[in-house]
Design a protein around this motif. Structure first.
Motif, PDB file in Angstrom:
ATOM      1  N   ALA A 164       0.822  -1.210   0.000  1.00  0.00           N
ATOM      2  CA  ALA A 164       0.000   0.000   0.000  1.00  0.00           C
ATOM      3  C   ALA A 164       0.859   1.264   0.000  1.00  0.00           C
ATOM      4  O   ALA A 164       0.410   2.326  -0.438  1.00  0.00           O
ATOM      5  CB  ALA A 164      -0.931   0.001   1.205  1.00  0.00           C
ATOM      6  N   SER A 165       2.086   1.156   0.491  1.00  0.00           N
ATOM      7  CA  SER A 165       2.991   2.304   0.539  1.00  0.00           C
ATOM      8  C   SER A 165       4.417   1.820   0.315  1.00  0.00           C
ATOM      9  O   SER A 165       4.716   0.631   0.508  1.00  0.00           O
ATOM     10  CB  SER A 165       2.886   3.024   1.889  1.00  0.00           C
ATOM     11  N   PRO A 166       5.313   2.691  -0.080  1.00  0.00           N
ATOM     12  CA  PRO A 166       6.691   2.278  -0.395  1.00  0.00           C
ATOM     13  C   PRO A 166       7.405   1.628   0.802  1.00  0.00           C
ATOM     14  O   PRO A 166       7.250   2.059   1.947  1.00  0.00           O
ATOM     15  CB  PRO A 166       7.370   3.596  -0.793  1.00  0.00           C
ATOM     16  N   PHE A 167       8.189   0.611   0.506  1.00  0.00           N
ATOM     17  CA  PHE A 167       9.003  -0.077   1.516  1.00  0.00           C
ATOM     18  C   PHE A 167      10.275  -0.521   0.817  1.00  0.00           C
ATOM     19  O   PHE A 167      10.325  -1.576   0.187  1.00  0.00           O
ATOM     20  CB  PHE A 167       8.237  -1.263   2.091  1.00  0.00           C
ATOM     21  N   SER A 168      11.303   0.287   0.919  1.00  0.00           N
ATOM     22  CA  SER A 168      12.535   0.052   0.158  1.00  0.00           C
ATOM     23  C   SER A 168      13.269  -1.209   0.580  1.00  0.00           C
ATOM     24  O   SER A 168      14.067  -1.754  -0.185  1.00  0.00           O
ATOM     25  CB  SER A 168      13.473   1.257   0.296  1.00  0.00           C
ATOM     26  N   ASN A 169      13.000  -1.702   1.794  1.00  0.00           N
ATOM     27  CA  ASN A 169      13.712  -2.869   2.316  1.00  0.00           C
ATOM     28  C   ASN A 169      12.980  -4.181   2.027  1.00  0.00           C
ATOM     29  O   ASN A 169      13.321  -5.216   2.606  1.00  0.00           O
ATOM     30  CB  ASN A 169      13.902  -2.719   3.826  1.00  0.00           C
ATOM     31  N   LEU A 170      12.011  -4.153   1.138  1.00  0.00           N
ATOM     32  CA  LEU A 170      11.189  -5.339   0.906  1.00  0.00           C
ATOM     33  C   LEU A 170      12.010  -6.565   0.501  1.00  0.00           C
ATOM     34  O   LEU A 170      11.836  -7.649   1.080  1.00  0.00           O
ATOM     35  CB  LEU A 170      10.133  -5.059  -0.171  1.00  0.00           C
ATOM     36  N   LEU A 171      12.870  -6.443  -0.487  1.00  0.00           N
ATOM     37  CA  LEU A 171      13.590  -7.618  -0.989  1.00  0.00           C
ATOM     38  C   LEU A 171      14.478  -8.264   0.077  1.00  0.00           C
ATOM     39  O   LEU A 171      14.386  -9.482   0.292  1.00  0.00           O
ATOM     40  CB  LEU A 171      14.381  -7.261  -2.243  1.00  0.00           C
ATOM     41  N   PRO A 172      15.333  -7.507   0.774  1.00  0.00           N
ATOM     42  CA  PRO A 172      16.111  -8.169   1.837  1.00  0.00           C
ATOM     43  C   PRO A 172      15.238  -8.720   2.953  1.00  0.00           C
ATOM     44  O   PRO A 172      15.559  -9.758   3.537  1.00  0.00           O
ATOM     45  CB  PRO A 172      17.054  -7.070   2.340  1.00  0.00           C
ATOM     46  N   SER A 173      14.121  -8.072   3.228  1.00  0.00           N
ATOM     47  CA  SER A 173      13.209  -8.579   4.260  1.00  0.00           C
ATOM     48  C   SER A 173      12.609  -9.913   3.846  1.00  0.00           C
ATOM     49  O   SER A 173      12.484 -10.836   4.663  1.00  0.00           O
ATOM     50  CB  SER A 173      12.087  -7.568   4.526  1.00  0.00           C
ATOM     51  N   LEU A 174      12.264 -10.061   2.580  1.00  0.00           N
ATOM     52  CA  LEU A 174      11.662 -11.308   2.102  1.00  0.00           C
ATOM     53  C   LEU A 174      12.633 -12.488   2.174  1.00  0.00           C
ATOM     54  O   LEU A 174      12.204 -13.641   2.156  1.00  0.00           O
ATOM     55  CB  LEU A 174      11.157 -11.138   0.667  1.00  0.00           C
ATOM     56  N   SER A 175      13.926 -12.212   2.290  1.00  0.00           N
ATOM     57  CA  SER A 175      14.890 -13.302   2.416  1.00  0.00           C
ATOM     58  C   SER A 175      14.725 -14.030   3.748  1.00  0.00           C
ATOM     59  O   SER A 175      15.245 -15.136   3.922  1.00  0.00           O
ATOM     60  CB  SER A 175      16.327 -12.774   2.281  1.00  0.00           C
ATOM     61  N   PHE A 176      14.011 -13.415   4.689  1.00  0.00           N
ATOM     62  CA  PHE A 176      13.753 -14.032   5.988  1.00  0.00           C
ATOM     63  C   PHE A 176      12.386 -14.721   6.055  1.00  0.00           C
ATOM     64  O   PHE A 176      12.005 -15.224   7.107  1.00  0.00           O
ATOM     65  CB  PHE A 176      13.838 -12.984   7.099  1.00  0.00           C
ATOM     66  N   MET A 177      11.665 -14.746   4.941  1.00  0.00           N
ATOM     67  CA  MET A 177      10.339 -15.365   4.919  1.00  0.00           C
ATOM     68  C   MET A 177      10.430 -16.745   4.276  1.00  0.00           C
ATOM     69  O   MET A 177      10.457 -16.884   3.059  1.00  0.00           O
ATOM     70  CB  MET A 177       9.347 -14.495   4.155  1.00  0.00           C
ATOM     71  N   SER A 178      10.493 -17.768   5.108  1.00  0.00           N
ATOM     72  CA  SER A 178      10.550 -19.153   4.631  1.00  0.00           C
ATOM     73  C   SER A 178       9.169 -19.569   4.154  1.00  0.00           C
ATOM     74  O   SER A 178       8.175 -19.374   4.864  1.00  0.00           O
ATOM     75  CB  SER A 178      11.022 -20.075   5.754  1.00  0.00           C
ATOM     76  N   LEU A 179       9.104 -20.176   2.970  1.00  0.00           N
ATOM     77  CA  LEU A 179       7.816 -20.450   2.339  1.00  0.00           C
ATOM     78  C   LEU A 179       7.476 -21.941   2.315  1.00  0.00           C
ATOM     79  O   LEU A 179       8.136 -22.720   1.625  1.00  0.00           O
ATOM     80  CB  LEU A 179       7.816 -19.901   0.909  1.00  0.00           C
ATOM     81  N   PRO A 180       6.435 -22.342   3.046  1.00  0.00           N
ATOM     82  CA  PRO A 180       5.970 -23.734   2.964  1.00  0.00           C
ATOM     83  C   PRO A 180       5.389 -24.029   1.589  1.00  0.00           C
ATOM     84  O   PRO A 180       4.920 -23.127   0.884  1.00  0.00           O
ATOM     85  CB  PRO A 180       4.887 -23.820   4.046  1.00  0.00           C
ATOM     86  N   CYS A 181       5.405 -25.286   1.212  1.00  0.00           N
ATOM     87  CA  CYS A 181       4.803 -25.710  -0.042  1.00  0.00           C
ATOM     88  C   CYS A 181       4.051 -27.006   0.218  1.00  0.00           C
ATOM     89  O   CYS A 181       3.988 -27.481   1.351  1.00  0.00           O
ATOM     90  CB  CYS A 181       5.873 -25.891  -1.119  1.00  0.00           C
ATOM     91  N   GLY A 182       3.456 -27.578  -0.806  1.00  0.00           N
ATOM     92  CA  GLY A 182       2.723 -28.823  -0.632  1.00  0.00           C
ATOM     93  C   GLY A 182       1.634 -28.694   0.424  1.00  0.00           C
ATOM     94  O   GLY A 182       0.912 -27.682   0.487  1.00  0.00           O
TER      95      GLY A 182
END
Length: 204
Positions: A164-182
């Motif tokens: 909804a608003s700018p967040f310049s640190n998004l990409l490095p922050s997403l490196s800490f989001m482990s994604l389940p699958c299956g």
């Protein structure tokens, strides 16, 4: 000072990692000796931590101890190299303009159960995080708030996240989001004693 230890056994899954894991920084790809190395399979690795990591649902636990464990079991959309460069994870490429990020998902990425990881699978994770009823710790730790939208285009192989608003640190922050699958993406809360990810190991 005594330290309580929790030993976790991890069973190696050979067909669950994204193909982008090799030389993600765009370098030479390592030496010939490294390239010829054979990786172990169907074995176990015991990882000791200094305390109980807490819930094994990676979408509801951003504690440091848990994150060290999750890195063996899951992949994020992107990773960060030692020099701070954004590198591939489940995404092989991406664009980001401050509020909107579009990720091209590795077409060869598979989950530990053998199922394909498509943009729609990743969308399930973000849907769970966005649902206020789940009180996901990703909100505030990785994403600034739940005011985001997302879309998955399986035909194009892309997942789009819009803030909804700018967040310049998004990409490095997403490196800490482990994604389940299956099955883990279908019901992240069910991950109490097992794992369901695309990392090199599975929890046994």
């Amino acid at each position: 000072l005594g330290v309580a230890g929790l030993a976790l056994a991890l069973g190696l899954a050979t067909a669950c990692s994204s193909s982008s894991s090799g030389s993600p920084s765009g370098g030479s790809g390592g030496s010939a000796a490294a390239a010829s190395q054979k990786y172990a399979s169907n074995g176990t690795f015991t990882f000791a931590v200094s305390g109980d990591p807490g819930t094994l649902n990676p979408l509801n636990n951003t504690a440091t101890t848990a994150n060290w464990l999750f890195r063996f079991l899951y992949q994020p959309l992107v990773t960060v190299t030692a020099n701070g460069t954004i590198a591939p994870g489940l995404a092989t490429s991406w664009t980001f303009n401050g509020t909107k990020a579009t990720f091209t998902i590795d077409k060869n990425a598979t989950c530990s159960d053998g199922s394909k990881i498509t943009p729609s699978v990743i969308a399930k994770d973000f849907a769970w995080v966005k649902d206020k009823a789940n009180s996901s710790t990703v909100i505030g730790a990785v994403l600034p708030n739940a005011n985001f939208t997302y879309s998955a285009d399986d035909a194009a192989g892309t997942f789009t996240l819009t803030l909804a608003s700018p967040f310049s640190n998004l990409l490095p922050s997403l490196s800490f989001m482990s994604l389940p699958c299956g099955a883990g993406a279908d019901n992240p809360a069910s991950l109490t004693t097992t794992s369901s990810g695309s990392g090199p190991f599975t929890l046994t």
